[in-house]
Design a protein around this motif. Structure first.
Motif, PDB file in Angstrom:
ATOM      1  N   THR A  10       0.975  -1.262  -0.002  1.00 35.83           N
ATOM      2  CA  THR A  10       0.061  -0.107  -0.081  1.00 35.83           C
ATOM      3  C   THR A  10       0.800   1.229   0.022  1.00 35.83           C
ATOM      4  OG1 THR A  10      -1.653  -1.059   1.310  1.00 35.83           O
ATOM      5  CG2 THR A  10      -1.758   1.250   1.216  1.00 35.83           C
ATOM      6  N   GLY A  43      -9.626   2.948   3.021  1.00 34.72           N
ATOM      7  CA  GLY A  43     -10.734   1.925   2.617  1.00 34.72           C
ATOM      8  C   GLY A  43     -11.200   2.019   1.112  1.00 34.72           C
ATOM      9  N   LYS A  44     -12.206   1.303   0.755  1.00 32.60           N
ATOM     10  CA  LYS A  44     -12.701   1.442  -0.719  1.00 32.60           C
ATOM     11  C   LYS A  44     -13.183   2.910  -0.639  1.00 32.60           C
ATOM     12  CE  LYS A  44     -15.677  -0.791  -3.785  1.00 32.60           C
ATOM     13  NZ  LYS A  44     -16.782  -2.094  -3.849  1.00 32.60           N
ATOM     14  N   ALA A  45     -14.016   3.381   0.030  1.00 36.55           N
ATOM     15  CA  ALA A  45     -14.514   4.924  -0.044  1.00 36.55           C
ATOM     16  C   ALA A  45     -13.640   5.957  -0.139  1.00 36.55           C
ATOM     17  CB  ALA A  45     -15.625   5.129   1.042  1.00 36.55           C
ATOM     18  N   ARG A  47     -10.402   5.481  -1.160  1.00 41.40           N
ATOM     19  CA  ARG A  47      -9.669   5.322  -2.597  1.00 41.40           C
ATOM     20  C   ARG A  47     -10.490   5.832  -3.533  1.00 41.40           C
ATOM     21  NH1 ARG A  47      -4.769   4.346  -1.634  1.00 41.40           N
ATOM     22  NH2 ARG A  47      -4.490   2.408  -0.200  1.00 41.40           N
ATOM     23  N   GLN A  48     -11.907   5.896  -3.606  1.00 38.85           N
ATOM     24  CA  GLN A  48     -12.621   6.265  -4.685  1.00 38.85           C
ATOM     25  C   GLN A  48     -12.602   7.939  -4.424  1.00 38.85           C
ATOM     26  OE1 GLN A  48     -14.148   4.814  -7.261  1.00 38.85           O
ATOM     27  NE2 GLN A  48     -14.405   6.836  -7.865  1.00 38.85           N
ATOM     28  N   LYS A  51      -9.513   9.142  -5.816  1.00 36.96           N
ATOM     29  CA  LYS A  51      -9.548   9.041  -7.729  1.00 36.96           C
ATOM     30  C   LYS A  51     -10.250  10.187  -8.115  1.00 36.96           C
ATOM     31  CE  LYS A  51     -10.255   5.680 -11.015  1.00 36.96           C
ATOM     32  NZ  LYS A  51     -10.778   4.170 -11.311  1.00 36.96           N
ATOM     33  N   SER A  63      -5.666   6.327  -7.290  1.00 36.26           N
ATOM     34  CA  SER A  63      -6.397   6.217  -6.123  1.00 36.26           C
ATOM     35  C   SER A  63      -5.477   6.339  -4.946  1.00 36.26           C
ATOM     36  CB  SER A  63      -7.339   4.951  -5.824  1.00 36.26           C
ATOM     37  OG  SER A  63      -8.286   4.866  -6.805  1.00 36.26           O
ATOM     38  N   TYR A  64      -4.084   6.672  -5.204  1.00 37.11           N
ATOM     39  CA  TYR A  64      -3.025   6.671  -3.933  1.00 37.11           C
ATOM     40  C   TYR A  64      -2.610   8.054  -3.930  1.00 37.11           C
ATOM     41  CZ  TYR A  64      -2.863   1.735  -4.218  1.00 37.11           C
ATOM     42  OH  TYR A  64      -3.229   0.289  -4.057  1.00 37.11           O
TER      43      TYR A  64
END
Length: 76
Positions: A10, A43-45, A47-48, A51, A63-64
């Motif tokens: 990560t 988490g997923k949210a 990262r979005q 992005k 997304s990083y």
């Protein structure tokens, strides 16, 4: 793989920006992005949200968060 070739799964912010995930989550949430729980975990949210901001900034949308991203979001 040699022992001195660490694999980081990560990517994280560099140097003085290390361990600022919670601050970044709060800043994005304050700007209206859904980052999920503000808990310092990417988490997923989150990262979005990263992005979405990268696209808006015209950066590669991977997304990083990097130094430029952090400075933009934190107003620096």
């Amino acid at each position: 793989l040699r022992s001195d070739q660490a694999i980081e799964t990560t990517p994280r912010l560099e140097g003085e920006l290390h361990n600022t995930e919670e601050q970044l989550q709060q800043a994005l949430a304050n700007k209206g992005y859904d980052v999920g729980d503000i808990d310092g975990k990417i988490g997923k949210a989150m990262r979005q949200a990263v992005k979405d901001v990268q696209v808006k900034m015209g950066l590669p949308a991977d997304s990083y968060p990097d130094r430029e991203f952090f400075q933009h979001v934190m107003g620096g």
